[in-house]
Motif scaffolding. Sequence first.
Motif, PDB file in Angstrom:
ATOM      1  N   LEU A 197       0.814  -1.220   0.000  1.00 39.16           N
ATOM      2  CA  LEU A 197       0.000   0.000   0.000  1.00 39.16           C
ATOM      3  C   LEU A 197       0.846   1.268   0.000  1.00 39.16           C
ATOM      4  N   ARG A 198       2.121   1.109  -0.262  1.00 43.43           N
ATOM      5  CA  ARG A 198       3.001   2.282  -0.278  1.00 43.43           C
ATOM      6  C   ARG A 198       2.769   3.110  -1.540  1.00 43.43           C
ATOM      7  N   LYS A 199       3.259   4.328  -1.515  1.00 53.29           N
ATOM      8  CA  LYS A 199       3.195   5.198  -2.690  1.00 53.29           C
ATOM      9  C   LYS A 199       4.580   5.780  -2.919  1.00 53.29           C
ATOM     10  N   ASP A 200       5.225   5.361  -3.992  1.00 46.49           N
ATOM     11  CA  ASP A 200       6.575   5.814  -4.319  1.00 46.49           C
ATOM     12  C   ASP A 200       6.553   6.661  -5.582  1.00 46.49           C
ATOM     13  N   LEU A 201       7.088   7.854  -5.493  1.00 43.41           N
ATOM     14  CA  LEU A 201       7.188   8.723  -6.663  1.00 43.41           C
ATOM     15  C   LEU A 201       8.403   8.328  -7.502  1.00 43.41           C
ATOM     16  N   PRO A 202       8.350   8.556  -8.806  1.00 47.70           N
ATOM     17  CA  PRO A 202       9.437   8.128  -9.688  1.00 47.70           C
ATOM     18  C   PRO A 202      10.481   9.215  -9.892  1.00 47.70           C
ATOM     19  N   SER A 203      11.585   8.819 -10.489  1.00 42.76           N
ATOM     20  CA  SER A 203      12.506   9.787 -11.069  1.00 42.76           C
ATOM     21  C   SER A 203      12.093   9.924 -12.535  1.00 42.76           C
ATOM     22  N   HIS A 218      10.454   9.693 -19.500  1.00 44.02           N
ATOM     23  CA  HIS A 218      10.549   8.368 -18.892  1.00 44.02           C
ATOM     24  C   HIS A 218      10.505   8.466 -17.372  1.00 44.02           C
ATOM     25  N   ALA A 219       9.538   7.765 -16.774  1.00 44.65           N
ATOM     26  CA  ALA A 219       9.397   7.736 -15.318  1.00 44.65           C
ATOM     27  C   ALA A 219       9.661   6.320 -14.831  1.00 44.65           C
ATOM     28  N   THR A 220      10.496   6.176 -13.814  1.00 41.97           N
ATOM     29  CA  THR A 220      10.791   4.847 -13.286  1.00 41.97           C
ATOM     30  C   THR A 220      10.897   4.892 -11.768  1.00 41.97           C
ATOM     31  N   GLY A 221      10.500   3.769 -11.145  1.00 36.11           N
ATOM     32  CA  GLY A 221      10.576   3.671  -9.696  1.00 36.11           C
ATOM     33  C   GLY A 221       9.289   4.006  -8.979  1.00 36.11           C
ATOM     34  N   PHE A 222       8.171   4.166  -9.713  1.00 41.24           N
ATOM     35  CA  PHE A 222       6.924   4.522  -9.037  1.00 41.24           C
ATOM     36  C   PHE A 222       6.151   3.273  -8.602  1.00 41.24           C
ATOM     37  N   TYR A 223       5.315   3.461  -7.610  1.00 42.24           N
ATOM     38  CA  TYR A 223       4.428   2.417  -7.088  1.00 42.24           C
ATOM     39  C   TYR A 223       3.262   3.096  -6.370  1.00 42.24           C
ATOM     40  N   PRO A 224       2.024   2.615  -6.584  1.00 46.23           N
ATOM     41  CA  PRO A 224       1.618   1.485  -7.423  1.00 46.23           C
ATOM     42  C   PRO A 224       1.563   1.873  -8.898  1.00 46.23           C
ATOM     43  N   ASP A 225       0.913   1.036  -9.690  1.00 49.47           N
ATOM     44  CA  ASP A 225       0.907   1.236 -11.143  1.00 49.47           C
ATOM     45  C   ASP A 225      -0.295   2.052 -11.618  1.00 49.47           C
ATOM     46  N   ARG A 226      -0.998   2.676 -10.725  1.00 49.71           N
ATOM     47  CA  ARG A 226      -2.164   3.487 -11.103  1.00 49.71           C
ATOM     48  C   ARG A 226      -1.709   4.925 -11.327  1.00 49.71           C
ATOM     49  N   HIS A 251      12.617  -4.718 -11.504  1.00 55.26           N
ATOM     50  CA  HIS A 251      13.025  -5.883 -10.729  1.00 55.26           C
ATOM     51  C   HIS A 251      12.705  -5.751  -9.249  1.00 55.26           C
ATOM     52  N   ASP A 252      12.567  -4.523  -8.751  1.00 52.57           N
ATOM     53  CA  ASP A 252      12.323  -4.315  -7.322  1.00 52.57           C
ATOM     54  C   ASP A 252      10.845  -4.201  -6.973  1.00 52.57           C
ATOM     55  N   GLY A 253       9.967  -4.475  -7.940  1.00 51.86           N
ATOM     56  CA  GLY A 253       8.530  -4.401  -7.687  1.00 51.86           C
ATOM     57  C   GLY A 253       7.907  -3.065  -8.028  1.00 51.86           C
ATOM     58  N   SER A 254       8.731  -2.062  -8.346  1.00 58.18           N
ATOM     59  CA  SER A 254       8.199  -0.773  -8.783  1.00 58.18           C
ATOM     60  C   SER A 254       7.915  -0.850 -10.286  1.00 58.18           C
ATOM     61  N   PHE A 255       7.508   0.293 -10.868  1.00 59.35           N
ATOM     62  CA  PHE A 255       7.116   0.296 -12.272  1.00 59.35           C
ATOM     63  C   PHE A 255       7.801   1.430 -13.034  1.00 59.35           C
ATOM     64  N   GLN A 256       7.722   1.321 -14.357  1.00 61.49           N
ATOM     65  CA  GLN A 256       8.243   2.363 -15.233  1.00 61.49           C
ATOM     66  C   GLN A 256       7.341   2.504 -16.445  1.00 61.49           C
ATOM     67  N   MET A 257       7.367   3.682 -17.057  1.00 60.59           N
ATOM     68  CA  MET A 257       6.648   3.894 -18.311  1.00 60.59           C
ATOM     69  C   MET A 257       7.204   5.132 -18.989  1.00 60.59           C
ATOM     70  N   SER A 258       6.845   5.299 -20.268  1.00 62.60           N
ATOM     71  CA  SER A 258       7.316   6.436 -21.053  1.00 62.60           C
ATOM     72  C   SER A 258       6.173   7.026 -21.862  1.00 62.60           C
ATOM     73  N   ALA A 259       6.328   8.293 -22.189  1.00 64.44           N
ATOM     74  CA  ALA A 259       5.410   8.980 -23.095  1.00 64.44           C
ATOM     75  C   ALA A 259       6.272   9.733 -24.107  1.00 64.44           C
ATOM     76  N   ASP A 260       6.158   9.365 -25.376  1.00 67.48           N
ATOM     77  CA  ASP A 260       6.988   9.955 -26.429  1.00 67.48           C
ATOM     78  C   ASP A 260       6.256  11.097 -27.134  1.00 67.48           C
ATOM     79  N   LEU A 261       6.982  12.166 -27.403  1.00 70.23           N
ATOM     80  CA  LEU A 261       6.417  13.329 -28.081  1.00 70.23           C
ATOM     81  C   LEU A 261       7.191  13.585 -29.377  1.00 70.23           C
ATOM     82  N   ASP A 262       6.469  13.596 -30.492  1.00 73.62           N
ATOM     83  CA  ASP A 262       7.072  13.866 -31.793  1.00 73.62           C
ATOM     84  C   ASP A 262       7.159  15.383 -32.001  1.00 73.62           C
ATOM     85  N   LEU A 263       8.388  15.879 -32.080  1.00 68.40           N
ATOM     86  CA  LEU A 263       8.609  17.328 -32.223  1.00 68.40           C
ATOM     87  C   LEU A 263       9.159  17.686 -33.594  1.00 68.40           C
TER      88      LEU A 263
END
Length: 354
Positions: A197-203, A218-226, A251-263
């Motif tokens: 039930l923790r909430k971890d902000l990403p880098s 690119h955001a990585t290290g966040f939890y949960p995945d919502r 690998h540590d149970g946290s999550f990552q995702m990306s959002a790409d912007l075409d410039l």
Amino acid sequence: MKKFLLLLLFCHVSSPVKHSLKLFFSGSSGVPNFPEFVVAAVIDELLVAYCDSNKKIIETKQDWMKTFLENNPQYLEMYTKECLESQPNFFKVWINRMKQRFNQTGGVHIFQSMAGCEWDDETGEVNGFNQYGYDGEDFLAFDLKTSTWIAPKSQAVIIRQRWNADESRIKRIQIHLTEIYPKWLKMYLDWGKSSLLRKDLPSVSLLQKSPSSPVSCHATGFYPDRVLMFWRKDGEELHEDVDLGEILPNHDGSFQMSADLDLSSVPAEDWRRYECVFHLSGVEDDIVTKLDKAKIRTNREKPSDRTIHITAGVAVLAVILVAATGFIFFTKRRKPNSLHNLLTTSLRTLCQHS
């Protein structure tokens, strides 16, 4: 043992706070150097316990789960009996039955199931599931709304008819899906709340392969995945020229995702009008990253960066060996906003990395 990716399709909507318990069972025959029976328990996509017919012990994968079993030996006894006695025999019998139904003799064959539930801790809604698959194809699934079994394969029709006529079996399934599994899930969440039930902000970083490539937030290290992640220009959210990536586990149970912007069609002087926004459910303040050329990391500057974010999420939950064996669960009758889509790979690959 190699861990496998479980992809969660990202939908840019406000998602309810859901928790899940999944029990994966896999019986096999004809697979060299691999246990004939494997069980894995997953809570909120995190592997918490595992056992197989070779090791013959319950392995806890989270400290809080170990503490839970130490304080509740009756559950350890029950899980051990199920893993080492009841379920292995059940799956061995069913593999033989399946081979007869499909007119098979030798070769590699896999009989699998997934059971458990999803629970919305805001609305209290429970969605239970119990599904079976054989040799990489859906075989039987229980529809909780109609309290009937569904047979996507012709070989399963006779079984479906017999099970649907068995009122005591239907009642047992209903109790497990609506009472027992939700009770277990809530109990586990309470024991593992410091982790689950923790909430971890990403880098958050800005990445770009080349001057002509899209800029990736690119955001990585966040939890949960919502989460919500998007680009905006002059304060308004963008939908065109934006490619939202999938939420991937680390690998540590946290999550990552990306959002790409075409410039490619945006003048350099207008870049400052853009920013990337990351929102974690339950956290009031967003992480806003201004589009600044000076902060963009590129392959040209640091060649080692080419793989660092790709490999970050490659090792995940040994549990998905149900997916690893190529089983695609029957989900057509489940809710369209289900968060879970299982990937497939081979049992042989799993063995090679165990």
